[in-house]
Motif scaffolding. Structure first.
Motif, short mmCIF file in Angstrom:
data_model
loop_
_atom_site.label_atom_id
_atom_site.label_comp_id
_atom_site.label_asym_id
_atom_site.label_seq_id
_atom_site.Cartn_x
_atom_site.Cartn_y
_atom_site.Cartn_z
N TYR A 1 0.84 -1.20 0.00
CA TYR A 1 0.00 0.00 0.00
C TYR A 1 0.87 1.25 0.00
O TYR A 1 0.63 2.19 -0.76
N ALA B 1 -6.78 1.51 0.61
CA ALA B 1 -6.37 1.12 -0.75
C ALA B 1 -7.56 1.23 -1.70
O ALA B 1 -7.42 1.71 -2.83
N TYR C 1 -1.74 -1.18 -5.21
CA TYR C 1 -2.95 -1.21 -4.39
C TYR C 1 -3.67 -2.56 -4.56
O TYR C 1 -4.15 -3.14 -3.58
#
Length: 169
Positions: free
Chosen positions: A76, A108, A95
Motif C-alpha cells: 500500500y 487502498a 494497491y
C-alpha cells in the motif's frame, strides 16, 4: 544509523524508540524484526518526501516479510509513492496487490477510487463521455466497498456518490 535515529522530529523519534523496544521484547523471528525496521525506515523516508530511499526500504521489507497482512501495508505504501509521483498505473497495481493480501484495506480501495475518479475527470475534459462514465462507475464501486468497510470515513466520496445518484441518501 537507521533513519529513525537520524530524524529530528520528536514524534518520529518517540515512535522509533517504542518500535525498537517492542522489536526487542516481542518473541518475533529476527527476519520479521528486520522487515519491520526497514518498513519503519521506509515510512520515515516517505514522510520526508525521500521516495527513492523509502522505496529501497520497502522493497527490502518485502523481501524479508512473509506475513500477508504486513506485506499488504508495505505494498500500500509503495502504491502511495507511485500515486504521489503521478504513476497511477503502477500505483493501481500495488494497491491491487495490497488488497489481494488484505481485502479489508479501505484506504487502498479509496485510493483506487480516487485514481479512477481523476481519470474520469480527465476523460470528461477530453469529451469522452462514455469513457468517463465507465471510470466514474469504477470509482463508485471502489468507494462503496471502502465505505462498507469504514462507514465513518470518506465523507467527500459519500457526498459525491449521493450527488451523482450512485448511493441512496
Amino acid at each position: 544509523m537507521p533513519r529513525t535515529q537520524r530524524n529530528a522530529n520528536f514524534i518520529d523519534k518517540t515512535f522509533g524508540v517504542i518500535a525498537d523496544i517492542l522489536l526487542q521484547t516481542l518473541p518475533t523471528p529476527k527476519r520479521e524484526k528486520e522487515a519491520f525496521a526497514y518498513y519503519r525506515d521506509g515510512m520515515s523516508a516517505q514522510a520526508e518526501g525521500e521516495y527513492a530511499e523509502a522505496l529501497q526500504n520497502y522493497f527490502e521489507a518485502l523481501r524479508l516479510e512473509s506475513d500477508a497482512y504486513d506485506r499488504s501495508f508495505i505494498l500500500y505504501n509503495i502504491g502511495l509513492i507511485h500515486t504521489s509521483n503521478g504513476d497511477h498505473a503502477r500505483a493501481l497495481d500495488y494497491y491491487a496487490q495490497a488488497l489481494e493480501r488484505n481485502p479489508s484495506l479501505p484506504q487502498a480501495l479509496n485510493n483506487i477510487a480516487v485514481i479512477y475518479h481523476y481519470r474520469g475527470e480527465q476523460a470528461l475534459e477530453l469529451g469522452q463521455d462514455q469513457v468517463s462514465k465507465i471510470l466514474f462507475d469504477k470509482a463508485a464501486d471502489y468507494w462503496l466497498e471502502a465505505i462498507r468497510l469504514a462507514p465513518d470515513n470518506y465523507i467527500e466520496a459519500q457526498n459525491w456518490l449521493k450527488v451523482t445518484g450512485r448511493i441512496d441518501s
